[in-house]
Design an enzyme around this catalytic site. Structure first.
Site, mmCIF file in Angstrom:
data_model
loop_
_atom_site.group_PDB
_atom_site.id
_atom_site.type_symbol
_atom_site.label_atom_id
_atom_site.label_comp_id
_atom_site.label_asym_id
_atom_site.label_seq_id
_atom_site.Cartn_x
_atom_site.Cartn_y
_atom_site.Cartn_z
ATOM 1 N N TYR A 100 -4.799 -3.486 35.511
ATOM 2 C CA TYR A 100 -5.175 -3.053 34.185
ATOM 3 C C TYR A 100 -5.909 -4.192 33.259
ATOM 4 C CZ TYR A 100 -1.104 0.035 35.350
ATOM 5 O OH TYR A 100 -0.200 0.818 36.016
ATOM 6 N N CYS A 129 0.796 -1.248 -0.116
ATOM 7 C CA CYS A 129 -0.017 0.056 -0.027
ATOM 8 C C CYS A 129 0.737 1.311 0.121
ATOM 9 C CB CYS A 129 -0.887 -0.069 1.165
ATOM 10 S SG CYS A 129 -1.636 1.591 1.877
ATOM 11 N N CYS A 155 -0.279 7.342 5.352
ATOM 12 C CA CYS A 155 -0.691 7.549 6.588
ATOM 13 C C CYS A 155 0.553 7.533 7.807
ATOM 14 C CB CYS A 155 -1.769 6.737 6.798
ATOM 15 S SG CYS A 155 -1.250 5.075 6.881
ATOM 16 N N CYS A 213 3.526 -3.235 26.147
ATOM 17 C CA CYS A 213 3.430 -3.017 24.699
ATOM 18 C C CYS A 213 4.515 -1.826 24.265
ATOM 19 C CB CYS A 213 2.024 -2.565 24.063
ATOM 20 S SG CYS A 213 1.300 -1.342 25.216
ATOM 21 N N CYS A 253 1.697 1.530 9.606
ATOM 22 C CA CYS A 253 2.353 0.529 8.655
ATOM 23 C C CYS A 253 3.478 0.984 8.235
ATOM 24 C CB CYS A 253 1.371 0.137 7.515
ATOM 25 S SG CYS A 253 -0.299 -0.361 7.937
ATOM 26 N N ASP A 281 -0.690 -5.512 33.121
ATOM 27 C CA ASP A 281 -0.585 -5.099 31.460
ATOM 28 C C ASP A 281 -1.088 -3.672 31.352
ATOM 29 O OD1 ASP A 281 -0.868 -5.229 28.735
ATOM 30 O OD2 ASP A 281 -2.586 -6.650 28.841
ATOM 31 N N GLU A 301 -9.486 -1.971 36.876
ATOM 32 C CA GLU A 301 -9.317 -1.344 35.520
ATOM 33 C C GLU A 301 -9.847 -0.031 35.589
ATOM 34 O OE1 GLU A 301 -8.683 -1.687 32.238
ATOM 35 O OE2 GLU A 301 -9.975 -0.016 31.846
ATOM 36 N N CYS A 305 -7.004 -1.135 4.602
ATOM 37 C CA CYS A 305 -5.525 -1.112 5.070
ATOM 38 C C CYS A 305 -5.250 -2.510 4.857
ATOM 39 C CB CYS A 305 -5.403 -0.513 6.360
ATOM 40 S SG CYS A 305 -3.968 -0.908 7.152
HETATM 41 N N1 SAH Z 1 -5.175 -7.017 30.000
HETATM 42 C C1 SAH Z 1 -6.234 -6.265 29.056
HETATM 43 C C2 SAH Z 1 -6.109 -4.891 28.808
HETATM 44 C C3 SAH Z 1 -4.606 -4.382 28.599
HETATM 45 S S1 SAH Z 1 -4.610 -2.712 27.939
HETATM 46 C C4 SAH Z 1 -6.255 -7.179 27.916
HETATM 47 O O1 SAH Z 1 -5.386 -7.779 27.393
HETATM 48 O O2 SAH Z 1 -7.101 -7.011 27.148
HETATM 49 C C5 SAH Z 1 -4.509 -1.605 29.160
HETATM 50 C C6 SAH Z 1 -5.762 -1.521 29.957
HETATM 51 O O3 SAH Z 1 -5.618 -0.443 31.158
HETATM 52 C C7 SAH Z 1 -6.769 -0.748 29.225
HETATM 53 O O4 SAH Z 1 -8.069 -1.501 29.438
HETATM 54 C C8 SAH Z 1 -6.878 0.713 30.044
HETATM 55 O O5 SAH Z 1 -8.290 1.160 30.138
HETATM 56 C C9 SAH Z 1 -6.493 0.300 31.455
HETATM 57 N N2 SAH Z 1 -6.059 1.350 32.151
HETATM 58 C C10 SAH Z 1 -5.248 2.714 31.660
HETATM 59 N N3 SAH Z 1 -4.959 3.339 32.825
HETATM 60 C C11 SAH Z 1 -5.365 2.564 33.917
HETATM 61 C C12 SAH Z 1 -5.291 2.949 35.365
HETATM 62 N N4 SAH Z 1 -4.342 3.763 35.702
HETATM 63 N N5 SAH Z 1 -5.567 2.006 36.224
HETATM 64 C C13 SAH Z 1 -6.377 0.716 35.662
HETATM 65 N N6 SAH Z 1 -6.547 0.460 34.353
HETATM 66 C C14 SAH Z 1 -6.009 1.215 33.495
#
Ligand code: SAH
Length: 458
Positions: free
Chosen positions: A317, A78, A82, A413, A85, A386, A338, A164
């Site tokens: 999270y 592509c 943007c 990530c 990618c 996470d 969360e 995309c």
């Molecule tokens: N473990 C999950 C989500 C990971 S993404 C999965 O694998 O699907 C990170 C997440 O953290 C998101 O849902 C976001 O809304 C949340 N988040 C961001 N800041 C936060 C905080 N200060 N306390 C709690 N959750 C939070």
């Protein structure tokens, strides 16, 4: 004024040999040790380059002509200019190597953990069409409604560039259909500068295992003209659409979703399955965007958690409780936290859906809830985190150190913030055992990692 030390000047044209890649995928070439970052250039290539920006310690350039090509160069599928990618000009193998190096460098330079094993990154067999969710901006041109990505470094929508190579193909079709029906029905596109018009974004999400589709129409106004016809035509064209939602965002803002989400048609959820578990996903909840790799990522997290049936586990999270419920299959009890209330209501629904009674979910900031749990006497055996790209909050790291779990599994990530946080956890008494990178985002510079830490015994 500091003396300018750069050996090149802006607009100068030079011949440059490239030796490395940045984690955004820019080629790095050096002139007397001074690095120049150049998009669309690969290691071992030579190019005629125009210098476009000169800072004290590094500069930027633009390829005018390639003099020699790397065998790792491939034709991008592509050519849309943007922001996504950015790695399409390199072979998938080179993309994976680049991500592996990114993790290695962060572990070495930021975490100072050179000895920790970093396993070879797990890539995809087919690195295309993986994304299960997209959000496409809507605009107007010559009175017609258009959809497409923003041009790099701008807010100009490039007309009808919404498809995309990373998107699930059905999603591309649904976005095109919404655009064409809405245009025919005279639904006005949102105009950013004037803050007028109706339709701002089209969001589409699919369940990989179920093929269910959710469409979210993000509008400036509560009123969506001709919505009944739009719904009828869309659901007829795509029988797998199970949910059509409207999200109202009245504000002048770059944030896509507004506060209010309402059901226009069908259910408020779509469903997906990962392994043996089923998940309900609502419009506003985070759900991993690469369903094929998600299973791999979660299996690794579970393996690193080494849970037994007496273990109490925290999943910080937790989103809609995906990792929590995987853990709950083996643990005595799982506590999820969360910040997004809609995600926690999905998580509770998901626990019920899967017949799990040993998972409890809380809305709040993880960094506030964790110390509170500690004060309540919660003593987890294992903690899984996470966090988003900015990594764990300091207060949360401190709470983990105070809680002294046997193991921590850190899903990340962003290798830089992961490495920063690992250093703090190491200094606080944990040992980093191993890191497993997983390619969740082929064609982009992003990389995910699962890391296992254990409590050091004195
Ligand atoms: N473990 C999950 C989500 C990971 S993404 C999965 O694998 O699907 C990170 C997440 O953290 C998101 O849902 C976001 O809304 C949340 N988040 C961001 N800041 C936060 C905080 N200060 N306390 C709690 N959750 C939070």
């Amino acid at each position: 004024m500091p003396k300018q030390t750069a050996p090149v000047k802006k607009n100068e044209i030079i011949t440059l040999k490239f030796e490395d890649l940045t984690h955004e995928g820019n080629g790095v070439g050096k002139i007397n040790g001074y690095p120049l970052f150049v998009p669309n250039a690969l290691p071992d290539e030579e190019a005629k380059v125009k210098v476009v920006k000169v800072n004290k310690n590094f500069g930027f350039g633009k390829v005018l002509e390639l003099i020699s090509e790397s065998p790792e160069r491939v034709d991008p599928l592509c050519h849309v200019d943007c922001n996504g990618c950015g790695l399409q000009h390199m072979s998938y193998q080179l993309q994976l190597e680049m991500k592996q190096n990114q993790v290695k460098n962060a572990m070495k330079k930021v975490a100072h953990l050179e000895e920790v094993p970093i396993h070879p990154i797990i890539g995809m067999d087919d690195p295309l069409h993986y994304r299960n969710k997209v959000q496409i901006p809507v605009g107007e041109k010559d009175g017609e409604l258009i959809t497409g990505f923003y041009q790099k470094r701008s807010h100009r929508i490039m007309e009808n560039t919404e498809t995309c190579v990373t998107h699930n193909e059905v999603i591309n079709e649904v976005v095109k259909a919404v655009r064409s029906i809405a245009n025919r029905l005279g639904i006005k596109a949102y105009q950013e500068e004037k803050h007028t018009g109706v339709l701002r974004h089209i969001m589409v999400r699919t369940g990989h295992a179920t093929d269910e589709i959710m469409v979210v129409l993000v509008t400036r106004t509560e009123k969506l003209p001709n919505q009944d016809v739009l719904i009828a035509e869309l659901t007829e064209a795509f029988p797998n659409i199970k949910s059509i939602m409207q999200n109202v965002n009245e504000k002048r803002t770059n944030v896509i979703l507004g506060k209010k989400t309402k059901l226009l048609w069908g259910e408020e959820y779509i469903y997906d399955r990962i392994g043996d578990l089923t998940f309900a996903i609502s419009a506003k909840s985070f759900y991993q965007v690469n369903p094929v790799q998600t299973k791999t990522l979660y299996d690794k997290a579970l393996e690193y958690a080494q849970i037994d049936s007496n273990d109490n586990v925290i999943d910080a999270y937790c989103g809609i409780g995906t990792i929590s419920l995987f853990l709950a299959q083996q643990a005595k009890k799982v506590y999820g936290v969360e910040i997004v209330p809609e995600a926690i209501s999905d998580a509770k629904k998901n626990a019920k859906l899967n017949g799990m009674t040993n998972a409890e979910f809380f809305v709040g900031e993880a960094e506030k809830i964790m110390p509170w749990w500690k004060a309540q006497g919660l003593d987890p055996d294992v903690i899984v985190v996470d966090p988003p790209r900015k990594g764990c909050d300091e207060e949360l790291l401190k709470a983990m150190l105070d809680m002294q779990p046997k193991r921590i599994v850190y899903v990340s990530c962003n290798p830089s913030t992961l490495a920063r946080d690992l250093r703090i956890l190491e200094d606080g008494g944990f040992k980093t055992q191993e890191v497993q990178p997983v390619d969740m985002f082929p064609m982009t510079g992003h990389v995910e990692c699962v890391t296992q830490l254990i409590l050091k015994k004195d």
